[in-house]
Design an enzyme around this catalytic site. Sequence first.
Site, PDB file in Angstrom:
ATOM      1  N   HIS A 248     135.251  51.757  53.740  1.00 45.19           N
ATOM      2  CA  HIS A 248     134.404  52.568  52.873  1.00 45.19           C
ATOM      3  C   HIS A 248     135.168  52.930  51.606  1.00 45.19           C
ATOM      4  CE1 HIS A 248     132.751  56.449  51.363  1.00 45.19           C
ATOM      5  NE2 HIS A 248     131.607  55.837  51.595  1.00 45.19           N
ATOM      6  N   SER A 249     134.536  52.718  50.444  1.00 48.07           N
ATOM      7  CA  SER A 249     135.097  53.104  49.151  1.00 48.07           C
ATOM      8  C   SER A 249     136.423  52.379  48.910  1.00 48.07           C
ATOM      9  CB  SER A 249     135.231  54.623  49.078  1.00 48.07           C
ATOM     10  OG  SER A 249     135.443  55.049  47.763  1.00 48.07           O
TER      11      SER A 249
END
Length: 303
Positions: free
Chosen positions: A139-140
């Site tokens: 994520h990210s």
Amino acid sequence: MGGDANPHSGFIQNVRYSDESSLNTLDLYIPDAAAARDSRKVWIVFIHGGAWRDPAINASTFTRTQNTLLGSGCAKQVAGYASLNYRLSPYPAHPTDPSNPSDPSRNAKHPDHINDILAALLYLQEAYQFEDRYVLAGHSCGATLAFQVAAKRYWGSQYEATFALELNVVPPLAILGLEGLYDLPALVKYHDREPIYAQIVENAFGSAASWQGVSPASADYKDSWQEGTLVVLAHSREDELVEWQQVELMEAALIGQGWQKHDDAQRRVRVMELRGTHDSVWKENTEVARALEWTIQQIVGHL
């Protein structure tokens, strides 16, 4: 090395994969010890986000998604789950847990983050022999790190000083990028009126001269990631922190290297639209679980 329980079955937290710092740990869940090395099953390995620096976002952020997956239709196809911690870059202004200059776990600079991820993967692959039989999800900035794993052979040859490569780490069959950061100069330029973006990237990677070279959208995956069969770029148009342009740039880079959109392609890229803000995607867990379940269903046929 070790954790607070038998590392062959059940849920184990804080399994130490190296001695670099207190953050070189992972959380592990093995549903069935006898099936942990089953060649018909896949592993899920998750890399958390947090701008390479936020101590409040760690391996435990995957637990709710993991619990959702355990009750899903893909549960029988998963041999094990791992969520990785890694050294963080300085964050002395954090409101509740500021970093200390003397803490090796909170003063990392590239390539420390990716070297930790590679060390964690090597630990898992040596323990459970799953080789390329895993989905690497991030994520990210965790998505940035996931693609850096896939590009490690490329960067190892192009930028010899960049990585202390774990050459024995086998990249995954599939990568799932969630609200990912793929082109760092484009990210900073898009937010040129918000200096925090440049500060975050500089904090993790140093001067702007290095940003393009370490961006996933700049890597060549043709030879460096021969194991790869599927990339899923999962992103929400409601993301208030990372723009959809990042998806477009990464998709274009992969298509330019021969990845294709159609279902029977040997190396396929799929854009999946999620719902929710940047952090609600993982906090509410159902969207990450949906993306992972779809990804697993796609790759089990390659086992």
